[in-house]
Design an enzyme around this catalytic site. Structure first.
Site, PDB file in Angstrom:
ATOM      1  N   HIS A 185       0.873  -1.182   0.000  1.00 47.89           N
ATOM      2  CA  HIS A 185       0.000   0.000   0.000  1.00 47.89           C
ATOM      3  C   HIS A 185       0.911   1.234   0.000  1.00 47.89           C
ATOM      4  CE1 HIS A 185      -3.723  -1.987   2.100  1.00 47.89           C
ATOM      5  NE2 HIS A 185      -4.035  -1.716   0.850  1.00 47.89           N
ATOM      6  N   CYS A 281      -1.940   3.098   9.031  1.00 51.04           N
ATOM      7  CA  CYS A 281      -2.988   2.170   8.572  1.00 51.04           C
ATOM      8  C   CYS A 281      -4.146   2.087   9.558  1.00 51.04           C
ATOM      9  CB  CYS A 281      -2.452   0.754   8.451  1.00 51.04           C
ATOM     10  SG  CYS A 281      -1.027   0.527   7.436  1.00 51.04           S
TER      11      CYS A 281
HETATM   12  N1  ARG Z   1      -3.728  -7.050   6.725  1.00 52.22           N
HETATM   13  C1  ARG Z   1      -4.137  -5.855   6.052  1.00 52.22           C
HETATM   14  C2  ARG Z   1      -4.117  -6.066   4.544  1.00 52.22           C
HETATM   15  O1  ARG Z   1      -3.233  -6.736   4.077  1.00 52.22           O
HETATM   16  C3  ARG Z   1      -3.274  -4.701   6.443  1.00 52.22           C
HETATM   17  C4  ARG Z   1      -3.729  -3.391   5.884  1.00 52.22           C
HETATM   18  C5  ARG Z   1      -2.817  -2.248   6.222  1.00 52.22           C
HETATM   19  N2  ARG Z   1      -3.359  -1.032   5.785  1.00 52.22           N
HETATM   20  C6  ARG Z   1      -2.701  -0.051   5.161  1.00 52.22           C
HETATM   21  N3  ARG Z   1      -3.311   1.061   4.929  1.00 52.22           N
HETATM   22  N4  ARG Z   1      -1.465  -0.198   4.748  1.00 52.22           N
HETATM   23  O2  ARG Z   1      -4.958  -5.611   3.828  1.00 52.22           O
END
Ligand code: ARG
Length: 288
Positions: A185, A281
């Site tokens: 992300h 996050c």
């Molecule tokens: N386990 C989640 C996923 O893989 C973590 C999300 C983290 N969020 C972020 N905005 N980076 O989707």
């Protein structure tokens, strides 16, 4: 602000109005690693400690509450990643663009997030099907130039979302291709800071993205973090006034941030790193 002036931490007699930020969080009642949709989760299935996750999340919330009003999304059983509210969608003023998750495991979060924003009075503007988009995890407003949105794609969100957001939100969108699966992300490796500054991990981006960043942000306005800081989720930071809240930062990074007037607030979030997330996050800015 004069060109070249050093930014100091906000003083009590600062004449700018006290900015009260607003953030959306979701308590980790059902947080767990129940599936693997990013490399951080591999090896951590059913390996989180709920009590420790709760106390780490509460400590984060307390740090954030010193600078921001915190709104809460109700946690829901069977949705262990709902705690990562950055992925609910993208907020601009009174508009909410809901996420459409790449992975089926997270799609159940979508109606709950839409419902929260609808009740809160936001205008819901969905992207056309079948585009994937993971909200403020992949779309971050620049904090200097108005109307500039940085958008990560390549892992979760589709590149084709960029022109859609440009049209819907009347902003310039700069697409950035992410090339390292650990930084899936945009908010895992890129953090716009006030006055148009940036904290980022360059190796997470392809060459075109790196040159797009370099052509818009001069070198002295960028901190390129080392891999060790990137892996400690230092770029996954919440920037609130003079404080920058994050999991962990090296002394060199803390010093570089201090030179820009930031007080680095470290709050351990290792339980959430097992799922591939940290401070940023776990939050969604509602005052963008
Ligand atoms: N386990 C989640 C996923 O893989 C973590 C999300 C983290 N969020 C972020 N905005 N980076 O989707």
């Amino acid at each position: 602000m004069f060109a070249g002036e050093v930014t100091l931490p906000l003083a009590a007699n600062d004449d700018s109005p006290a900015v009260r930020h607003r953030l959306l969080l979701c308590a980790p009642e059902y947080f767990a690693v129940d599936y693997v949709i990013n490399p951080w989760m591999a090896g951590h299935v059913h390996d989180t400690d709920p009590a420790r996750a709760t106390s780490q999340w509460q400590a984060l919330q307390a740090q954030l509450a010193a600078h921001a009003e915190v709104d809460l999304l109700a946690p829901a059983p069977g949705l262990p990643d709902l705690v990562f509210t950055a992925n609910a969608g993208l907020v601009q003023g009174n508009t909410f663009v809901p996420s459409r998750f790449r992975h089926a495991e997270r799609r159940g979060e979508e109606p709950l997030c839409i419902d929260w924003f609808r009740r809160a009075g936001y205008r819901i503007r969905p992207l056309p099907e079948p585009l994937h988009f993971e909200g403020a995890g992949d779309a971050l407003f620049d904090r200097g130039q108005r109307r500039l949105l940085w958008m990560g794609h390549g892992h979760r969100s589709d590149a084709a979302v960029a022109p859609e957001l440009e049209r819907m939100l009347d902003v310039d969108v700069v697409p950035l291709r992410l090339v390292d699966a650990r930084f899936y992300h945009l908010d895992t490796c890129f953090c716009p800071l006030r006055d148009g500054r940036l904290l980022y991990y360059p190796a997470a981006f392809d060459e075109i993205a790196q040159s797009r960043i370099a052509s818009r942000i001069p070198a002295h306005m960028r901190i390129a973090v080392e891999e060790a800081d990137a892996l400690a989720f230092a770029c996954n930071a919440v920037d609130l006034d003079d404080a920058i809240v994050l999991n962990r930062a090296s002394p060199a990074l803390r010093q570089a941030l201090a030179a820009w007037g930031y007080r680095t607030v470290e709050t351990p979030l290792d339980e959430f790193l097992k799922s591939g997330g940290a401070a940023k996050c776990l939050t969604l800015r509602l005052d963008e």
